[in-house]
Design an enzyme around this catalytic site. Structure first.
Site, PDB file in Angstrom:
ATOM      1  N   LYS A 113      -8.112   0.536  -0.525  1.00 22.19           N
ATOM      2  CA  LYS A 113      -7.579  -0.177   0.514  1.00 22.19           C
ATOM      3  C   LYS A 113      -8.498  -0.672   1.707  1.00 22.19           C
ATOM      4  CE  LYS A 113      -2.873   0.978  -0.659  1.00 22.19           C
ATOM      5  NZ  LYS A 113      -3.311   2.321  -2.018  1.00 22.19           N
TER       6      LYS A 113
HETATM    7  C1  LIG Z   1      -2.948   2.055  -3.066  1.00 21.34           C
HETATM    8  C2  LIG Z   1      -3.667   2.811  -4.065  1.00 21.34           C
HETATM    9  C3  LIG Z   1      -3.567   2.656  -5.766  1.00 21.34           C
HETATM   10  C4  LIG Z   1      -2.649   1.472  -6.152  1.00 21.34           C
HETATM   11  O1  LIG Z   1      -2.925   0.186  -5.897  1.00 21.34           O
HETATM   12  P1  LIG Z   1      -2.169  -0.878  -6.090  1.00 21.34           P
HETATM   13  O2  LIG Z   1      -2.690  -2.219  -5.474  1.00 21.34           O
HETATM   14  O3  LIG Z   1      -0.625  -0.420  -5.038  1.00 21.34           O
HETATM   15  O4  LIG Z   1      -1.463  -1.021  -7.386  1.00 21.34           O
HETATM   16  C5  LIG Z   1      -4.301   3.280  -6.403  1.00 21.34           C
HETATM   17  N1  LIG Z   1      -5.260   4.165  -5.960  1.00 21.34           N
HETATM   18  C6  LIG Z   1      -5.312   4.536  -4.490  1.00 21.34           C
HETATM   19  C7  LIG Z   1      -6.128   5.723  -4.113  1.00 21.34           C
HETATM   20  C8  LIG Z   1      -4.485   3.817  -4.045  1.00 21.34           C
HETATM   21  O5  LIG Z   1      -4.755   4.189  -2.319  1.00 21.34           O
END
Ligand SMILES: *Cc1c(COP(=O)(O)O)cnc(C)c1O
Length: 530
Positions: A113
């Site tokens: 993120k």
């Molecule tokens: C947010 C997140 C995901 C999922 O991503 P999306 O965009 O919601 O599909 C997967 N792995 C981690 C570690 C995350 O923080």
């Protein structure tokens, strides 16, 4: 380039408006008017671009120069990725024949993120500064600067990435609610040890859903919202999707460079690429879909879910069905979310999926003009979303579903399979063809799905690694406990050493009561602005 809502309202908005507003008034998500195509020589002219140069080229296709001049955009991008520890930002590693890992966790909070939220934080600051400057040039509001208050709830990863993206930003305050004692110790410490004056953590006695509901109540309180200019950082913000498109292109070039094959050569045409993406809110993989639609030669996008499998069920049946409790047992007729080893993917519905639905509707219409197609797509999405609301289910059939299956495949991975996968990649059967690698449980969901794909020898899979394994230590240690030689300390990043003992700042909220939270926000803001 302008943007409009997936639900068909006729308003056209600018990129800046879409970033600051987040969600459309009609409840829809913003999408670009058209998906831009690539320059004809992109395979050669972009081949040796760094991550940031690629970001500049790709963002420029979606952000008009008269909104953000190219040199400002370049500065924003360079600043955003200067906080990453890896020189190529998202390194690509080969695990075994035909299988690669794209490491997206080299940002400040060790999860993917950061790639979007580091940029979004700088973008917010830039857009606000521009607004304040314009207002003071016009001679209005010279004494009072415009500020925004970012408000969000988190079960872990989003909160810390947002805090690191927004810390110490001018004219921005950030409030993150988390359920007290229900986020992992590392995640809790990552959030609360940030001591910048504009960062406010609220530890709420309750669940993540309680936090989320409180945040929603405050957003819909128009008086409070207008007074503090509330802003959201959740995964539906268009700028987050945009930022994530870059690493699909970057990894494509890294892959061909590693093979020593030019992407524009005839040889490259025989090589197929699939991306395997551990998915929750469908944001990460949606960026891959945009990359594919722009012209990046991706054969298939593989959606990998944990046992919260609404997306896997959709791609298998065309039914997008929310699991709900019909009894009174949780008191809310609420959604069912299973707790898994990959908590960042524990969702009941995927908030970005509506964007794909729009493209499925649009792509299946045989209308004369584009305007007509856009109108029809909006009303189709509206109908689907109404079905989802009233019946907890929407059904996509025939040409629509066929269109989805042209680009996507899916798989669902159990916790047992996740642990077996972490185990298997730590101890490769043949160390000449496979490296030993410690997977985090989210990444392991993607790799497990990759291992199940039946692929030809000229097909290569790139799995997106969404978190550093030290962030989800409990699942990793449990999976590797039979290896006496595995020492957790060896994978622990230095940034995590002593993290739990550092000074913390956090406000305790005795219950998820919107009035208490409102009072706390106001008193914290007063202290901050002094
Ligand atoms: C947010 C997140 C995901 C999922 O991503 P999306 O965009 O919601 O599909 C997967 N792995 C981690 C570690 C995350 O923080």
């Amino acid at each position: 380039m302008k943007y409009f809502s997936t639900r068909g309202s006729p308003d056209l908005l600018t990129f800046s408006e879409v970033v600051l507003i987040g969600l459309s008034k009609d409840g829809g998500l913003f999408i670009p008017q058209t998906i831009p195509t690539l320059p004809s020589d992109w395979k050669t002219s972009w081949l040796n671009h760094s991550f940031t140069s690629l970001a500049l080229e790709i963002f420029s296709l979606y952000i008009p120069d008269d909104e953000i001049p190219r040199k400002d955009l370049e500065r924003l991008i360079n600043k955003s990725y200067s906080t990453f520890r890896a020189s190529d930002i998202t390194p690509l590693k080969k695990l075994r024949e035909n299988l690669y890992i794209l490491e997206l966790f080299h940002g400040p909070t060790f999860a993917f993120k950061d790639i979007a939220l580091q940029f979004l934080g700088n973008l917010f600051e830039y857009l606000l500064e521009k607004k304040n400057l314009e207002e003071s040039l016009e001679g209005k509001n010279t004494t009072k600067r415009e500020r925004i208050t970012i408000l969000g709830a988190t079960s872990g990863d989003t909160g810390s990435a947002a805090i690191y993206g927004l810390r110490n930003k001018k004219d921005i305050s950030v409030f993150i609610l988390h359920p007290r004692g229900k986020v992992s110790p590392v995640q809790e410490a990552q959030m609360t040890t940030v001591l910048d004056k504009n960062v406010h953590n609220l530890a709420v006695e309750g669940t993540f859903d309680d936090c989320q509901d409180t945040v929603k109540t405050l957003f819909s309180d128009s008086q409070f919202n207008q007074k503090h200019h509330l802003g959201a950082i959740n995964s539906i913000n268009w700028a987050r999707i945009l930022a994530q498109i870059v690493y699909y292109f970057h990894s494509y070039f890294q892959f061909f460079l590693s093979l020593n094959v030019s992407p524009s050569s005839p040889e490259a045409n025989n090589i197929k690429l699939q991306y395997c993406v551990p998915t929750g809110n469908f944001g990460d993989i949606l960026a891959g879909y945009y990359a594919k639609c722009m012209g990046l030669p991706i054969e298939t996008l593989v959606v990998a879910t944990n046992s919260n499998d609404i997306l896997d069920r959709f791609f298998k049946t065309g039914r997008y069905e929310k699991k709900v409790n019909d009894g009174e047992d949780n008191g809310k007729g609420g959604h069912i979310v299973h707790e898994t080893l990959s908590p960042a993917m524990d969702i009941s519905v995927s908030s970005n999926f509506e964007r794909l639905l729009w493209y499925l509707a649009y792509g299946s219409i045989d209308a004369k003009s584009d305007k007509e197609k856009v109108n029809l797509a909006g009303s189709t999405v509206n109908k689907w979303m109404e079905d989802l609301k009233s019946k907890h289910c929407l059904t996509v059939e025939g040409v629509h579903l066929a269109l989805a299956l042209r680009d996507f495949k899916s798989d669902k991975i159990t916790d047992q399979e996740t642990m077996e996968t972490i185990h298997r990649y730590y101890a490769p059967q043949d160390s000449r063809t496979q490296i030993s690698y410690v997977l985090d449980p989210h990444t392991a969901v993607g790799v497990a799905a990759a291992d199940k794909q039946k692929i030809s020898s000229n097909t290569h899979l790139i799995c997106l690694a969404t978190a550093h394994p030290a962030k989800f230590s409990a699942a990793v240690e449990e999976s590797l406990k039979s290896f006496s030689e595995f020492k957790f300390q060896e994978i622990l990043p230095t940034e995590f050493v002593g993290l739990l003992e550092k000074e913390k700042r956090c406000v305790y909220i005795e219950r998820a009561d919107p009035e208490i939270v409102k009072k706390t926000i106001e008193s914290e803001l007063e202290r901050e602005v002094i």
